[in-house]
Design a protein around this motif. Sequence first.
Motif, PDB file in Angstrom:
ATOM      1  N   THR A 217       0.824  -1.198   0.000  1.00 24.05           N
ATOM      2  CA  THR A 217       0.000   0.000   0.000  1.00 24.05           C
ATOM      3  C   THR A 217       0.860   1.250   0.000  1.00 24.05           C
ATOM      4  OG1 THR A 217      -1.698  -1.189   1.217  1.00 24.05           O
ATOM      5  CG2 THR A 217      -1.848   1.209   1.202  1.00 24.05           C
ATOM      6  N   LEU A 218       1.975   1.215   0.720  1.00 27.24           N
ATOM      7  CA  LEU A 218       2.879   2.367   0.730  1.00 27.24           C
ATOM      8  C   LEU A 218       3.422   2.645  -0.663  1.00 27.24           C
ATOM      9  CD1 LEU A 218       4.852   1.698   4.038  1.00 27.24           C
ATOM     10  CD2 LEU A 218       3.242   3.567   3.596  1.00 27.24           C
ATOM     11  N   VAL A 219       3.767   1.595  -1.400  1.00 25.97           N
ATOM     12  CA  VAL A 219       4.266   1.770  -2.765  1.00 25.97           C
ATOM     13  C   VAL A 219       3.196   2.423  -3.627  1.00 25.97           C
ATOM     14  CG1 VAL A 219       5.032   0.564  -4.832  1.00 25.97           C
ATOM     15  CG2 VAL A 219       5.869  -0.162  -2.590  1.00 25.97           C
ATOM     16  N   VAL A 220       1.981   1.920  -3.511  1.00 25.98           N
ATOM     17  CA  VAL A 220       0.879   2.471  -4.293  1.00 25.98           C
ATOM     18  C   VAL A 220       0.654   3.936  -3.952  1.00 25.98           C
ATOM     19  CG1 VAL A 220      -1.622   2.392  -4.624  1.00 25.98           C
ATOM     20  CG2 VAL A 220      -0.298   0.282  -4.673  1.00 25.98           C
ATOM     21  N   THR A 221       0.634   4.267  -2.672  1.00 29.68           N
ATOM     22  CA  THR A 221       0.351   5.650  -2.289  1.00 29.68           C
ATOM     23  C   THR A 221       1.468   6.593  -2.721  1.00 29.68           C
ATOM     24  OG1 THR A 221       1.222   5.172  -0.075  1.00 29.68           O
ATOM     25  CG2 THR A 221      -1.156   5.073  -0.363  1.00 29.68           C
ATOM     26  N   ARG A 222       2.692   6.102  -2.794  1.00 33.96           N
ATOM     27  CA  ARG A 222       3.777   6.956  -3.306  1.00 33.96           C
ATOM     28  C   ARG A 222       3.523   7.297  -4.776  1.00 33.96           C
ATOM     29  NH1 ARG A 222       7.527   3.029  -0.604  1.00 33.96           N
ATOM     30  NH2 ARG A 222       7.866   3.831   1.486  1.00 33.96           N
ATOM     31  N   ILE A 223       3.092   6.297  -5.546  1.00 35.12           N
ATOM     32  CA  ILE A 223       2.776   6.540  -6.956  1.00 35.12           C
ATOM     33  C   ILE A 223       1.616   7.519  -7.065  1.00 35.12           C
ATOM     34  CG2 ILE A 223       1.893   5.468  -9.073  1.00 35.12           C
ATOM     35  CD1 ILE A 223       3.364   2.920  -8.269  1.00 35.12           C
ATOM     36  N   LEU A 224       0.596   7.280  -6.244  1.00 29.71           N
ATOM     37  CA  LEU A 224      -0.583   8.139  -6.302  1.00 29.71           C
ATOM     38  C   LEU A 224      -0.260   9.568  -5.887  1.00 29.71           C
ATOM     39  CD1 LEU A 224      -3.369   5.809  -4.852  1.00 29.71           C
ATOM     40  CD2 LEU A 224      -2.707   6.177  -7.220  1.00 29.71           C
ATOM     41  N   SER A 225       0.625   9.724  -4.917  1.00 33.51           N
ATOM     42  CA  SER A 225       0.995  11.069  -4.471  1.00 33.51           C
ATOM     43  C   SER A 225       1.589  11.870  -5.619  1.00 33.51           C
ATOM     44  CB  SER A 225       1.991  10.985  -3.309  1.00 33.51           C
ATOM     45  OG  SER A 225       1.384  10.421  -2.175  1.00 33.51           O
ATOM     46  N   ARG A 226       2.446  11.219  -6.405  1.00 34.72           N
ATOM     47  CA  ARG A 226       3.056  11.930  -7.542  1.00 34.72           C
ATOM     48  C   ARG A 226       2.029  12.176  -8.639  1.00 34.72           C
ATOM     49  NH1 ARG A 226       5.536  15.667  -8.713  1.00 34.72           N
ATOM     50  NH2 ARG A 226       7.196  15.768 -10.252  1.00 34.72           N
ATOM     51  N   LEU A 227       1.161  11.195  -8.854  1.00 36.17           N
ATOM     52  CA  LEU A 227       0.128  11.360  -9.876  1.00 36.17           C
ATOM     53  C   LEU A 227      -0.733  12.586  -9.602  1.00 36.17           C
ATOM     54  CD1 LEU A 227      -1.255   7.737 -10.478  1.00 36.17           C
ATOM     55  CD2 LEU A 227      -0.092   9.170 -12.160  1.00 36.17           C
ATOM     56  N   VAL A 232       2.786  18.530 -11.271  1.00 39.31           N
ATOM     57  CA  VAL A 232       3.355  17.560 -12.199  1.00 39.31           C
ATOM     58  C   VAL A 232       3.034  17.983 -13.634  1.00 39.31           C
ATOM     59  CG1 VAL A 232       1.347  16.012 -12.333  1.00 39.31           C
ATOM     60  CG2 VAL A 232       3.656  15.090 -12.621  1.00 39.31           C
ATOM     61  N   THR A 233       4.006  17.797 -14.537  1.00 40.50           N
ATOM     62  CA  THR A 233       3.819  18.146 -15.947  1.00 40.50           C
ATOM     63  C   THR A 233       3.389  16.915 -16.739  1.00 40.50           C
ATOM     64  OG1 THR A 233       6.109  17.637 -16.545  1.00 40.50           O
ATOM     65  CG2 THR A 233       5.634  19.868 -15.733  1.00 40.50           C
ATOM     66  N   ILE A 234       2.965  17.155 -17.970  1.00 44.19           N
ATOM     67  CA  ILE A 234       2.581  16.029 -18.840  1.00 44.19           C
ATOM     68  C   ILE A 234       3.756  15.083 -19.025  1.00 44.19           C
ATOM     69  CG2 ILE A 234       1.972  15.424 -21.213  1.00 44.19           C
ATOM     70  CD1 ILE A 234       0.216  17.867 -21.330  1.00 44.19           C
ATOM     71  N   GLU A 235       4.946  15.644 -19.243  1.00 41.92           N
ATOM     72  CA  GLU A 235       6.134  14.818 -19.468  1.00 41.92           C
ATOM     73  C   GLU A 235       6.458  13.979 -18.234  1.00 41.92           C
ATOM     74  OE1 GLU A 235       5.859  18.011 -20.218  1.00 41.92           O
ATOM     75  OE2 GLU A 235       5.801  17.784 -22.414  1.00 41.92           O
ATOM     76  N   ALA A 238       3.781  11.205 -17.795  1.00 41.39           N
ATOM     77  CA  ALA A 238       3.984  10.132 -18.769  1.00 41.39           C
ATOM     78  C   ALA A 238       5.177   9.260 -18.377  1.00 41.39           C
ATOM     79  CB  ALA A 238       4.198  10.732 -20.159  1.00 41.39           C
ATOM     80  N   ALA A 239       6.252   9.904 -17.894  1.00 46.85           N
ATOM     81  CA  ALA A 239       7.432   9.149 -17.469  1.00 46.85           C
ATOM     82  C   ALA A 239       7.129   8.284 -16.254  1.00 46.85           C
ATOM     83  CB  ALA A 239       8.582  10.105 -17.173  1.00 46.85           C
ATOM     84  N   LEU A 240       6.365   8.826 -15.302  1.00 46.68           N
ATOM     85  CA  LEU A 240       6.015   8.084 -14.092  1.00 46.68           C
ATOM     86  C   LEU A 240       5.209   6.840 -14.435  1.00 46.68           C
ATOM     87  CD1 LEU A 240       5.827   7.914 -10.961  1.00 46.68           C
ATOM     88  CD2 LEU A 240       3.759   9.297 -11.142  1.00 46.68           C
ATOM     89  N   ILE A 241       4.185   7.003 -15.276  1.00 45.90           N
ATOM     90  CA  ILE A 241       3.367   5.853 -15.669  1.00 45.90           C
ATOM     91  C   ILE A 241       4.195   4.870 -16.477  1.00 45.90           C
ATOM     92  CG2 ILE A 241       1.355   5.155 -17.034  1.00 45.90           C
ATOM     93  CD1 ILE A 241       0.092   7.861 -16.300  1.00 45.90           C
ATOM     94  N   GLY A 242       5.078   5.394 -17.307  1.00 46.57           N
ATOM     95  CA  GLY A 242       5.904   4.536 -18.157  1.00 46.57           C
ATOM     96  C   GLY A 242       6.868   3.649 -17.392  1.00 46.57           C
ATOM     97  N   GLN A 243       7.151   3.986 -16.134  1.00 49.96           N
ATOM     98  CA  GLN A 243       8.043   3.149 -15.325  1.00 49.96           C
ATOM     99  C   GLN A 243       7.394   1.834 -14.912  1.00 49.96           C
ATOM    100  OE1 GLN A 243       9.254   5.574 -12.023  1.00 49.96           O
ATOM    101  NE2 GLN A 243      10.252   7.104 -13.314  1.00 49.96           N
ATOM    102  N   ASP A 244       6.076   1.768 -15.002  1.00 52.65           N
ATOM    103  CA  ASP A 244       5.341   0.559 -14.633  1.00 52.65           C
ATOM    104  C   ASP A 244       4.749  -0.037 -15.901  1.00 52.65           C
ATOM    105  OD1 ASP A 244       3.350  -1.288 -13.798  1.00 52.65           O
ATOM    106  OD2 ASP A 244       3.221  -0.312 -11.849  1.00 52.65           O
ATOM    107  N   ALA A 245       5.336  -1.141 -16.365  1.00 50.90           N
ATOM    108  CA  ALA A 245       4.916  -1.732 -17.637  1.00 50.90           C
ATOM    109  C   ALA A 245       3.448  -2.167 -17.596  1.00 50.90           C
ATOM    110  CB  ALA A 245       5.795  -2.924 -17.982  1.00 50.90           C
ATOM    111  N   GLN A 271       0.710  10.724 -25.655  1.00 54.69           N
ATOM    112  CA  GLN A 271      -0.370  11.013 -26.596  1.00 54.69           C
ATOM    113  C   GLN A 271      -1.731  10.881 -25.911  1.00 54.69           C
ATOM    114  OE1 GLN A 271      -0.469   8.304 -29.896  1.00 54.69           O
ATOM    115  NE2 GLN A 271      -1.801   9.597 -31.144  1.00 54.69           N
ATOM    116  N   ALA A 272      -1.870   9.891 -25.051  1.00 55.19           N
ATOM    117  CA  ALA A 272      -3.131   9.681 -24.336  1.00 55.19           C
ATOM    118  C   ALA A 272      -3.440  10.878 -23.442  1.00 55.19           C
ATOM    119  CB  ALA A 272      -3.057   8.409 -23.507  1.00 55.19           C
ATOM    120  N   ILE A 273      -2.422  11.403 -22.763  1.00 56.13           N
ATOM    121  CA  ILE A 273      -2.625  12.555 -21.877  1.00 56.13           C
ATOM    122  C   ILE A 273      -3.051  13.779 -22.675  1.00 56.13           C
ATOM    123  CG2 ILE A 273      -1.520  14.110 -20.231  1.00 56.13           C
ATOM    124  CD1 ILE A 273       0.309  11.785 -19.448  1.00 56.13           C
TER     125      ILE A 273
END
Length: 414
Positions: A217-227, A232-235, A238-245, A271-273
Motif C-alpha cells: 500500500t505504501l508503494v501504491v500511495t507513493r505513486i498516487l501522491s506523484r500522480l 506535475v507536468t505532462i512529461e 507520462a514518465a512516471l506511468i511509463g516506469q510501470d509496464a 499522446q493519451a494525456i
Amino acid sequence: MPQSPATASPAPADPLQVRIGRQPIFDRELEVHGYELLFRGPIGDDAPATDGDGATSDTILNAFVEIGIERLTGGRPAFINLTRRFFAELPPLPFHPDSVVLEVLEDIPVDERLVEAVAGLHAAGYRVAIDDYLFESHWDPLLPHVSLIKVEINEETLDGMAQRLERLKALPVQLLAEKVETHEQYRLLHEMGFDLFQGFFFARPDVVQERRLAESTLVVTRILSRLHDPEVTIEELAALIGQDAALSFKLLRLVNSPAVGLRRQVESIHQAIVLLGLERIRAWATLFALAGRGDQPQELLNLGLVRANLCERLARETGLGRPDTAYTVGLLSVLDGLLSVPMAQALEELPLPEEVRAAIGRQEGDYGRLLAQAIALDQGVAVAVDSLPGLDPARLTDLFIESSEHAFATLAAL
C-alpha cells in the motif's frame, strides 16, 4: 425562505419512475458472482412494500423490460425474491434459467404445493435458493430441490455455525453467507467453507484507526501522491506511468477500447494525456494502481467507476464544477475501501486539492453535492428536491443507468 438541502422535503412520488436496488454477491476470490435485485419504489415513496406480489412483479418488469438485465448485472446472474404466489401459480418466467437465481423468502410456508413447484423449477434448470436460512427443520422438504442456501449471519448464528454446516456440506448446494458486515466475519466464514458472500464488508472495511499501511500500500500511495501532485507536468506524468509496464499496458488498452470511443489509435502515454487530459489519465492511473494490489473485490472498482461516471454526468447536466474533477471525486470516493484504511487516513496520503478532499471526506462544496447525489442514487435512497435543481427523478435514473452501463464496459476493457 427556501429550505436548505438538509431540511427540504423529499421529492413527491412519481409513479412513472423506475428504480431497482442491487447488492453484489461475491465468490471465495472476492470476484462478483451476481447481484441481488431489490425492490425500490419511486423517489419520494420510501415506505416499505406491503404488497409482496406487486413488489416482485415490479422488480422483474423493471429489470427485464424497463431497464434491461444486462445493464443491471453485466451478464452475471440476478438473484430475485419471489413470493408464494409466483411459486404456486408458476406464471411463465420471462428469463433464461442461467440468468437468475430464484429466492424462496423466509416467510413462505413450506407445504406440498411449494415443494412441488420448486422441484419443477429445479428440474427445468432453474436455480432456487432458500433465503434467510436459520437451520430450521421446516425447510427440510425443500433441501433436495434447491441449488443455494443463504445462511443469515449475526453474532448469534455465528456461534456453533461450523458444526451446523456439516449437514449442509453433504448436499449438492452452494452455501451463501448473507448480511456479512466485517472482514473478520468474512474470514471466519471463508474458513468454514462458504462459497458465496453478501453484505457490506466489501464497502465498509472493518479497520482500526491506527492501522499501519502494508508495504504494498505504501508503494501504491507513493505513486498516487506523484500522480496527484498539482505541479506535475505532462512529461513527468507520462514518465512516471511509463516506469510501470503493467500500468502502461492497461492504460493504453483502455484508451484504445470501444468504451472510450476515440477515433484514432493511441500509441503512447504522452499522446493519451494530450488527447484525454491530465485529470482523466490521473483518475484511470489511480484506478489501475489500486486495482493492481489484487486484494480487493472488483465490485469496489465497479462502484468507483459508477460514481465517477455519474458525478461527471451530473456536473455536465447541472453546470456544477468541472466534469473531469467530478469524475475524480466519484472514483476516489471508494479510496478507503481499496486501501482498507479510514477515509481520513487515505486522504492524508494524497496531495489532493482541498475541494476534492472536502467533497470526498465531508461531502462539502459543489463536488460534495454531486457525490452525495451519486451515492444516494447508487443506494436507492431518496434525496431532497432541491439538492440538484433542474434534474427530475426520471432524468436522474437515466443518468444512473447510463453510468452503470459505462462502468461495466470499462471493467470489461481492463
